[in-house]
Write a protein that holds these residues in place. Structure first.
Motif, PDB file in Angstrom:
ATOM      1  N   PHE A 197      -1.075  16.662 -56.177  1.00 12.60           N
ATOM      2  CA  PHE A 197      -1.059  16.176 -54.797  1.00 12.60           C
ATOM      3  C   PHE A 197      -0.131  17.017 -53.930  1.00 12.60           C
ATOM      4  CE2 PHE A 197       1.164  13.564 -51.615  1.00 12.60           C
ATOM      5  CZ  PHE A 197       0.093  13.215 -50.810  1.00 12.60           C
ATOM      6  N   GLU A 198       1.085  17.282 -54.424  1.00 12.85           N
ATOM      7  CA  GLU A 198       2.058  18.025 -53.627  1.00 12.85           C
ATOM      8  C   GLU A 198       1.657  19.479 -53.451  1.00 12.85           C
ATOM      9  OE1 GLU A 198       6.168  15.574 -54.031  1.00 12.85           O
ATOM     10  OE2 GLU A 198       5.902  17.219 -55.442  1.00 12.85           O
ATOM     11  N   GLN A 199       1.044  20.080 -54.468  1.00 17.39           N
ATOM     12  CA  GLN A 199       0.612  21.465 -54.323  1.00 17.39           C
ATOM     13  C   GLN A 199      -0.539  21.577 -53.332  1.00 17.39           C
ATOM     14  OE1 GLN A 199       2.247  23.979 -55.378  1.00 17.39           O
ATOM     15  NE2 GLN A 199       3.711  22.648 -56.382  1.00 17.39           N
ATOM     16  N   GLY A 200      -1.283  20.500 -53.138  1.00 17.34           N
ATOM     17  CA  GLY A 200      -2.376  20.528 -52.171  1.00 17.34           C
ATOM     18  C   GLY A 200      -1.938  20.261 -50.752  1.00 17.34           C
ATOM     19  N   THR A 201      -0.698  19.776 -50.569  1.00 18.42           N
ATOM     20  CA  THR A 201      -0.265  19.397 -49.223  1.00 18.42           C
ATOM     21  C   THR A 201       0.967  20.127 -48.745  1.00 18.42           C
ATOM     22  OG1 THR A 201       1.059  17.561 -50.125  1.00 18.42           O
ATOM     23  CG2 THR A 201      -1.213  17.073 -49.486  1.00 18.42           C
TER      24      THR A 201
END
Length: 226
Positions: A65-69
């Motif tokens: 999730f964090e790598q996508g945002t």
């Protein structure tokens, strides 16, 4: 999934990040200055909110999730090697250690990168046989650069034992960690360290494992034989 991840509070997130770095409950508790019971409570709450069966799967879900945002110029710091992000702008009451301010990480990352690039330029070896020397797209050094290692991961071979940041790990686990670091911006430096007693074929196997996972280049992959 996004809604579930957003249900996590910042303390649960920092605990999951440390878990994927290779920490266990005891070392997370020590790093954050809290009790093991509190660590387990955070992991239990994270699993429940994300609807997963294991804490490690919860950590991977948060990483994806964090790598996508994240902002491409400043990483979220899902640290497979301690690249912690500052989730709270104020003081964190449950311990003085753990999460650090992004400005500190930026300065520290710049310093360590400068040291490593300088060492690589001084100690660069010409490409040779991949059975006895580093791959052509790697840098070399004689010692691990001193100072801040917030943006550095170390893969170590002690004989046939494989360690990730000082903790024994399988090749599958190291590959999993490398897949996460490849997505980070900036990408942490990877140091491969081994002893003279390590079989050459074992060194070459781990070189290839690392190179295939993160597509090494000078300044990003550093090899040290001790």
């Amino acid at each position: 999934m996004t809604a579930n991840v957003q249900a996590l509070n910042e303390r649960e997130k920092e605990t999951l990040r440390l878990l994927l770095q290779g920490h266990d409950a005891k070392s997370i508790a020590r790093d954050l200055g809290i009790s093991v019971h509190t660590v387990n409570e955070r992991l239990r709450a994270s699993r429940r909110k994300l609807g997963v069966a294991s804490s490690r799967e919860a950590a991977r879900t948060l990483a994806r999730f964090e790598q996508g945002t994240h902002n491409s110029s400043v990483g979220k710091g899902f640290g497979v090697a301690g690249d912690h992000a500052q989730e709270n702008k104020g003081h964190r009451p449950d311990g003085p250690r753990g999460v650090k301010h992004p400005a500190v990480l930026a300065i520290g990352g710049t310093v360590i990168m400068s040291l490593i690039i300088a060492a690589a330029m001084l100690t660069w070896l010409a490409p040779g046989s991949t059975e006895v020397g580093p791959l052509p797209n790697w840098s070399t050094a004689t010692t691990v650069p001193a100072g801040n290692t917030e943006s550095t991961n170390i893969v170590q071979l002690d004989g046939n034992r494989l360690l990730w940041n000082g903790k024994e790990a399988s090749e599958a686990t190291v590959t999993e960690f490398l897949a996460v670091t490849r997505q980070m911006h900036p990408q942490p430096v990877l140091i491969l360290s081994y002893t003279a007693q390590t079989p050459a074929k074992r060194v070459q196997r781990v070189r290839s494992l690392v190179d295939n996972a993160i597509q090494c280049k000078p300044g990003k992959c550093l090899e040290i034989a001790s």
